[in-house]
Design an enzyme around this catalytic site. Structure first.
Site, PDB file in Angstrom:
ATOM      1  CG  ASN A 186     -86.704  12.688  18.061  1.00 58.69           C
ATOM      2  OD1 ASN A 186     -85.703  12.688  17.564  1.00 58.69           O
ATOM      3  ND2 ASN A 186     -87.719  13.527  18.093  1.00 58.69           N
ATOM      4  CG  ASP A 254     -91.096  19.194  26.886  1.00 60.62           C
ATOM      5  OD1 ASP A 254     -89.970  18.943  26.493  1.00 60.62           O
ATOM      6  OD2 ASP A 254     -91.714  20.191  26.267  1.00 60.62           O
TER       7      ASP A 254
HETATM    8  O1  RIB Z   1     -91.336  20.405  23.560  1.00 66.02           O
HETATM    9  C1  RIB Z   1     -92.748  21.489  23.397  1.00 66.02           C
HETATM   10  C2  RIB Z   1     -91.958  22.733  23.243  1.00 66.02           C
HETATM   11  O2  RIB Z   1     -91.319  22.981  22.266  1.00 66.02           O
HETATM   12  C3  RIB Z   1     -93.069  23.925  22.968  1.00 66.02           C
HETATM   13  O3  RIB Z   1     -93.706  24.068  24.344  1.00 66.02           O
HETATM   14  C4  RIB Z   1     -92.636  24.696  22.275  1.00 66.02           C
HETATM   15  O4  RIB Z   1     -92.436  26.046  23.296  1.00 66.02           O
HETATM   16  C5  RIB Z   1     -91.215  24.405  21.810  1.00 66.02           C
HETATM   17  O5  RIB Z   1     -90.135  25.136  22.282  1.00 66.02           O
END
Ligand code: RIB
Length: 313
Positions: A186, A254
């Site tokens: 980012n 994610d």
């Molecule tokens: O990217 C989000 C994640 O970052 C969360 O689920 C938390 O566990 C952290 O690791």
């Protein structure tokens, strides 16, 4: 065409999330509105997202020999992720994240790594055949950096496409960059990696070009509400975000990385894959929970079919 095969190397832990009217200042206590314990960890989130989006997905990581570890392995399996390379490690506890989310969906996260900090080169070696046979390796920086680098090296030697999501950001040795096909920082992570400002889009492009000079094939910078910027040797392309009402931004990165990996492994162009990844991230932030809110393939396709040009930022 069969399903693309994606191996995710990374963290698996439990998220303890408190929804708050606003994030506290240092030394302040803010009473929360809601609490949830749910599966998380950037590695596991990306694996679950990739599986939900249609990839044959393998997870490499560790959990503790405790109740949380059992629940997390079961959760990965229920989401269609292969767990043959998830090791149960009795030497530590299953990792956890403490997450605070404010009324605008913004978050603050603290992680206690537990067994995530024990993921080792041996874990990569035990999954080496699977890594070599994968279309794509997806990894992050929530496990020991030497393990991430080793996984990238092994995938690179086997000619497997690699995506590194450099989160949480840490300095990388300069010779690792040429083993990364696509780096997905980012804005803040890019600034830290390049040691350059990233305030404007032209700053972002310059910083990304300095990373390209180290050997990465393409840098895809995620810009939140501004979408993403793709920078490769030949061009720089801005792909706008899709406007949505933010409930919880946790896990948006994610969703983005997994959707990018799946779309590329299915043969989409980088620009099309980034558009799809932006949509997956947008859909995620309309829902609470890092992993629970990750979209499934049919949900993403339906969302994409409804996106109008006026929804694009
Ligand atoms: O990217 C989000 C994640 O970052 C969360 O689920 C938390 O566990 C952290 O690791």
């Amino acid at each position: 065409m069969g399903k693309p095969v994606i191996t995710v190397v990374g963290s698996i832990h439990v998220d303890y999330t408190v929804k708050l009217p606003r994030l506290p200042s240092i030394g302040e206590t803010v009473i929360g509105l809601d609490f949830k314990k749910s599966p998380g960890g950037k590695g596991a989130n990306q694996a679950v997202a990739a599986a939900r989006l249609g990839a044959e997905t393998y997870m490499v990581g560790r959990v503790g020999a405790d109740e949380d570890g059992r629940i997390l392995i079961d959760n990965l399996r229920r989401n269609g992720v292969h767990t043959d390379y998830v090791r149960i490690d009795p030497t530590s506890y299953t990792g956890i994240a403490l997450i605070m989310v404010d009324a605008y969906g913004r978050n603050m996260i603290a992680v206690a790594s537990g067994t995530d900090a024990r993921v080792s080169k041996e874990d990569i070696d035990s999954a080496i055949d699977r890594i070599r046979e994968s279309d794509m390796i997806l990894t992050q920086l929530e496990i020991p950096i030497e393990t991430t680098i080793y996984a990238l090296e092994k995938a690179y030697e086997a000619g497997v496409t690699t995506i590194l999501n450099p989160a949480p950001c840490r300095e990388l040795p300069s010779d690792v960059y040429r083993k990364i096909s696509i780096l997905t920082p980012n804005r803040v992570e890019l600034s830290m990696l390049a040691n350059m400002p990233t305030a404007s889009l032209s700053d972002v492009e310059k910083a990304a070009r300095s990373i390209l000079d180290l050997g990465v094939e393409a840098v895809v910078v995620t810009l939140g509400e501004e979408g993403a910027l793709i920078v490769d040797r030949y061009s720089s392309t801005h792909v706008g975000a899709i406007k949505v009402e933010a409930v919880d931004t946790t896990g948006a990165g994610d969703a983005f990385n997994a959707a990018l990996a799946v779309a590329l492994a299915e043969g989409k162009s980088l620009k099309d894959a980034v558009f799809i990844a932006n949509a997956a991230a947008a859909l995620k932030i309309t829902r609470m929970g890092a992993q629970e809110g990750l979209p499934r393939r049919n949900e993403l396709e339906e969302f994409l079919s409804k996106v109008k040009s006026s929804d694009r930022v």
